[in-house]
Design a protein around this motif. Structure first.
Motif, PDB file in Angstrom:
ATOM      1  N   TYR A 138      79.987  17.503  47.964  1.00  0.00           N
ATOM      2  CA  TYR A 138      80.377  18.540  47.058  1.00  0.00           C
ATOM      3  C   TYR A 138      81.679  19.231  47.263  1.00  0.00           C
ATOM      4  CZ  TYR A 138      80.086  23.663  45.890  1.00  0.00           C
ATOM      5  OH  TYR A 138      80.278  24.900  45.509  1.00  0.00           O
ATOM      6  N   ALA A 139      82.413  18.990  46.324  1.00  0.00           N
ATOM      7  CA  ALA A 139      84.021  19.357  46.356  1.00  0.00           C
ATOM      8  C   ALA A 139      84.083  20.848  46.523  1.00  0.00           C
ATOM      9  CB  ALA A 139      84.264  18.984  44.844  1.00  0.00           C
ATOM     10  N   GLY A 140      83.329  21.789  46.205  1.00  0.00           N
ATOM     11  CA  GLY A 140      83.471  23.041  46.242  1.00  0.00           C
ATOM     12  C   GLY A 140      84.419  23.501  45.115  1.00  0.00           C
ATOM     13  N   ASP A 141      85.029  24.863  45.148  1.00  0.00           N
ATOM     14  CA  ASP A 141      85.782  25.143  44.375  1.00  0.00           C
ATOM     15  C   ASP A 141      87.295  24.613  44.419  1.00  0.00           C
ATOM     16  OD1 ASP A 141      83.913  26.502  42.986  1.00  0.00           O
ATOM     17  OD2 ASP A 141      85.000  28.509  43.136  1.00  0.00           O
ATOM     18  N   THR A 142      87.528  23.667  43.595  1.00  0.00           N
ATOM     19  CA  THR A 142      88.959  22.888  43.864  1.00  0.00           C
ATOM     20  C   THR A 142      89.560  22.398  42.469  1.00  0.00           C
ATOM     21  OG1 THR A 142      89.983  21.238  45.325  1.00  0.00           O
ATOM     22  CG2 THR A 142      87.749  20.786  44.418  1.00  0.00           C
ATOM     23  N   ALA A 143      90.805  22.293  42.776  1.00  0.00           N
ATOM     24  CA  ALA A 143      91.544  21.173  41.763  1.00  0.00           C
ATOM     25  C   ALA A 143      91.358  19.860  42.139  1.00  0.00           C
ATOM     26  CB  ALA A 143      93.038  21.699  41.776  1.00  0.00           C
ATOM     27  N   LEU A 144      91.821  18.881  41.314  1.00  0.00           N
ATOM     28  CA  LEU A 144      91.750  17.641  41.805  1.00  0.00           C
ATOM     29  C   LEU A 144      92.964  17.439  42.822  1.00  0.00           C
ATOM     30  CD1 LEU A 144      91.218  14.529  41.003  1.00  0.00           C
ATOM     31  CD2 LEU A 144      92.939  14.722  39.486  1.00  0.00           C
ATOM     32  N   ASP A 147      93.404  14.032  48.456  1.00  0.00           N
ATOM     33  CA  ASP A 147      92.662  13.987  49.424  1.00  0.00           C
ATOM     34  C   ASP A 147      91.506  13.539  49.248  1.00  0.00           C
ATOM     35  OD1 ASP A 147      94.703  15.214  50.947  1.00  0.00           O
ATOM     36  OD2 ASP A 147      94.015  17.171  50.797  1.00  0.00           O
ATOM     37  N   MET A 148      91.012  13.808  48.126  1.00  0.00           N
ATOM     38  CA  MET A 148      89.466  13.352  47.790  1.00  0.00           C
ATOM     39  C   MET A 148      89.495  11.858  48.028  1.00  0.00           C
ATOM     40  SD  MET A 148      89.028  15.531  44.320  1.00  0.00           S
ATOM     41  CE  MET A 148      88.594  17.239  44.554  1.00  0.00           C
ATOM     42  N   LYS A 149      90.609  10.970  47.835  1.00  0.00           N
ATOM     43  CA  LYS A 149      90.730   9.467  48.165  1.00  0.00           C
ATOM     44  C   LYS A 149      90.043   9.113  49.601  1.00  0.00           C
ATOM     45  CE  LYS A 149      93.982   8.349  44.553  1.00  0.00           C
ATOM     46  NZ  LYS A 149      94.924   7.258  44.279  1.00  0.00           N
ATOM     47  N   LEU A 150      90.214  10.372  50.451  1.00  0.00           N
ATOM     48  CA  LEU A 150      89.729   9.958  51.834  1.00  0.00           C
ATOM     49  C   LEU A 150      88.111   9.818  51.896  1.00  0.00           C
ATOM     50  CD1 LEU A 150      92.010  12.291  53.660  1.00  0.00           C
ATOM     51  CD2 LEU A 150      91.930  10.041  54.028  1.00  0.00           C
ATOM     52  N   PRO A 163      82.945  20.653  40.317  1.00  0.00           N
ATOM     53  CA  PRO A 163      83.124  21.507  39.500  1.00  0.00           C
ATOM     54  C   PRO A 163      83.661  21.065  38.107  1.00  0.00           C
ATOM     55  CG  PRO A 163      84.829  21.739  40.977  1.00  0.00           C
ATOM     56  CD  PRO A 163      83.769  20.760  41.513  1.00  0.00           C
ATOM     57  N   ILE A 164      83.167  21.593  36.950  1.00  0.00           N
ATOM     58  CA  ILE A 164      83.602  20.932  35.817  1.00  0.00           C
ATOM     59  C   ILE A 164      84.049  22.112  34.571  1.00  0.00           C
ATOM     60  CG2 ILE A 164      82.500  18.908  35.871  1.00  0.00           C
ATOM     61  CD1 ILE A 164      80.332  20.037  33.950  1.00  0.00           C
ATOM     62  N   GLY A 165      84.229  23.384  35.198  1.00  0.00           N
ATOM     63  CA  GLY A 165      84.113  24.436  34.348  1.00  0.00           C
ATOM     64  C   GLY A 165      85.642  24.618  33.728  1.00  0.00           C
ATOM     65  N   GLY A 166      86.813  24.405  34.465  1.00  0.00           N
ATOM     66  CA  GLY A 166      88.224  24.634  34.232  1.00  0.00           C
ATOM     67  C   GLY A 166      88.375  26.000  34.767  1.00  0.00           C
ATOM     68  N   TYR A 167      89.466  26.322  34.372  1.00  0.00           N
ATOM     69  CA  TYR A 167      90.122  27.771  34.718  1.00  0.00           C
ATOM     70  C   TYR A 167      90.290  28.152  36.076  1.00  0.00           C
ATOM     71  CZ  TYR A 167      91.031  32.703  33.055  1.00  0.00           C
ATOM     72  OH  TYR A 167      91.821  33.965  32.643  1.00  0.00           O
ATOM     73  N   PHE A 168      88.913  28.160  36.755  1.00  0.00           N
ATOM     74  CA  PHE A 168      88.937  28.688  38.283  1.00  0.00           C
ATOM     75  C   PHE A 168      89.105  27.520  39.178  1.00  0.00           C
ATOM     76  CE2 PHE A 168      86.515  32.132  36.377  1.00  0.00           C
ATOM     77  CZ  PHE A 168      87.207  33.168  36.529  1.00  0.00           C
ATOM     78  N   THR A 169      88.946  26.143  38.644  1.00  0.00           N
ATOM     79  CA  THR A 169      88.705  24.856  39.348  1.00  0.00           C
ATOM     80  C   THR A 169      89.118  23.862  38.436  1.00  0.00           C
ATOM     81  OG1 THR A 169      86.343  24.303  38.369  1.00  0.00           O
ATOM     82  CG2 THR A 169      86.403  25.696  40.242  1.00  0.00           C
ATOM     83  N   MET A 170      89.080  22.663  38.684  1.00  0.00           N
ATOM     84  CA  MET A 170      89.346  21.458  37.728  1.00  0.00           C
ATOM     85  C   MET A 170      88.194  21.643  36.632  1.00  0.00           C
ATOM     86  SD  MET A 170      88.240  18.351  40.217  1.00  0.00           S
ATOM     87  CE  MET A 170      86.420  18.142  41.125  1.00  0.00           C
ATOM     88  N   GLY A 171      88.590  21.013  35.357  1.00  0.00           N
ATOM     89  CA  GLY A 171      87.798  20.777  34.401  1.00  0.00           C
ATOM     90  C   GLY A 171      87.186  19.383  34.395  1.00  0.00           C
ATOM     91  N   ILE A 172      86.463  19.144  33.028  1.00  0.00           N
ATOM     92  CA  ILE A 172      85.980  17.817  33.158  1.00  0.00           C
ATOM     93  C   ILE A 172      86.749  16.577  33.297  1.00  0.00           C
ATOM     94  CG2 ILE A 172      85.978  17.827  30.561  1.00  0.00           C
ATOM     95  CD1 ILE A 172      83.184  16.363  32.916  1.00  0.00           C
ATOM     96  N   ALA A 178      88.184  12.790  39.794  1.00  0.00           N
ATOM     97  CA  ALA A 178      87.768  12.916  41.130  1.00  0.00           C
ATOM     98  C   ALA A 178      86.566  12.308  41.523  1.00  0.00           C
ATOM     99  CB  ALA A 178      87.432  14.575  41.344  1.00  0.00           C
ATOM    100  N   ALA A 179      85.818  11.961  40.384  1.00  0.00           N
ATOM    101  CA  ALA A 179      84.556  10.729  40.970  1.00  0.00           C
ATOM    102  C   ALA A 179      85.309   9.504  41.206  1.00  0.00           C
ATOM    103  CB  ALA A 179      83.624  10.935  39.664  1.00  0.00           C
ATOM    104  N   ASP A 180      86.315   9.046  40.386  1.00  0.00           N
ATOM    105  CA  ASP A 180      86.803   7.670  40.934  1.00  0.00           C
ATOM    106  C   ASP A 180      87.437   7.868  42.060  1.00  0.00           C
ATOM    107  OD1 ASP A 180      86.433   6.147  38.810  1.00  0.00           O
ATOM    108  OD2 ASP A 180      88.170   7.082  37.576  1.00  0.00           O
ATOM    109  N   PHE A 181      88.253   8.831  42.626  1.00  0.00           N
ATOM    110  CA  PHE A 181      88.781   9.329  43.889  1.00  0.00           C
ATOM    111  C   PHE A 181      87.794   9.185  44.980  1.00  0.00           C
ATOM    112  CE2 PHE A 181      92.820  11.756  42.558  1.00  0.00           C
ATOM    113  CZ  PHE A 181      93.424  10.814  42.001  1.00  0.00           C
TER     114      PHE A 181
END
Ligand code: NI
Ligand code: MN
Length: 227
Positions: A138-144, A147-150, A163-172, A178-181
């Motif tokens: 679970y990424a939490g609220d975050t940008a891409l 570090d996610m590659k770890l 998170p996928i909503g954008g604005y406060f976090t990364m978007g779709i 991120a899913a790739d990472f």
């Protein structure tokens, strides 16, 4: 098999090893989650990613009712203790407490964190959960973030909650990356639709995920699925 229940926004529960893990409880103040009764939500462990109210508004009440331990970033944990919660595990990224169901590693997130009273919330975080029945992130609220590659170096995931909503976090689009990472093909989208700036087109988001070879699950509030 793990059971995943969506409570709206970034609040969800995962049942694994006979335990219910409740993440980022925000129900009573969520205008879209009127169908959920926060006083009935189960929790054996509560995990709070950061101090923003849309991630912990119901944490104190649910922790008091259930007695479930709360895992939270250090400053958020101290704040919860000041609200009268005794059973708090205040940790920081890298910390990996063990439970009956398995281990939870706190991970880094690119975001901000302040408590409802405006006090400093420390660093925002995410969680990597490793159990006998499977692993998820679970990424939490975050940008891409790179570090996610770890995550894919630490373990193999069954699914990722992003998170996928954008604005406060990364978007779709960044969530797909991120899913790739992290090495996940199954994405459960959270942190969308709750407020006007994060309203999204579901079909478009799922189409983009499909094009990238990912499956984006957008659950109804109150829906439970097996993973
Ligand atoms: Ni936030
Ligand atoms: Mn948030």
């Amino acid at each position: 098999m793990m059971q995943f229940t969506y409570y709206g926004h970034a609040c969800f529960a995962v049942e694994t090893g006979g335990q219910t893990l409740l993440f980022d409880p925000f129900i009573t103040l969520n205008p879209l989650a009127k169908s959920i009764d926060a006083s009935k939500v189960r929790a054996d462990v509560i995990l709070v990613s950061h101090g923003h109210n849309d991630h912990l508004a119901d944490a104190v009440a649910i922790a008091q009712r259930t007695g479930a331990p709360v895992v939270a970033p250090y400053e958020v944990g101290n704040w919860l203790e000041n609200q009268g919660i005794d059973n708090v595990q205040s940790i920081n990224p890298g910390g990996t407490p063990e439970f009956k169901f398995g281990r939870v590693k706190m991970t880094a997130a690119i975001h901000s964190s302040s408590l409802p009273d405006g006090s400093y919330g420390g660093n925002p975080t995410g969680f990597l959960v490793m159990t006998n029945e499977g692993n998820f992130y679970y990424a939490g609220d975050t940008a891409l973030t790179y570090d996610m590659k770890l995550v894919r170096e630490w373990t193999k995931l069954d699914f990722a909650v992003l998170p996928i909503g954008g604005y406060f976090t990364m978007g779709i689009d960044d969530a797909i990356r991120a899913a790739d990472f992290v090495g996940a093909t199954k994405i459960i989208g959270v942190h969308y639709d709750t407020f006007p700036p994060i309203q999204i087109d579901h079909d478009e988001a799922q189409g983009r995920a499909r094009q990238a070879g990912k499956e984006l699950l957008l659950l109804k509030i109150g829906e439970t699925i097996e993973l």
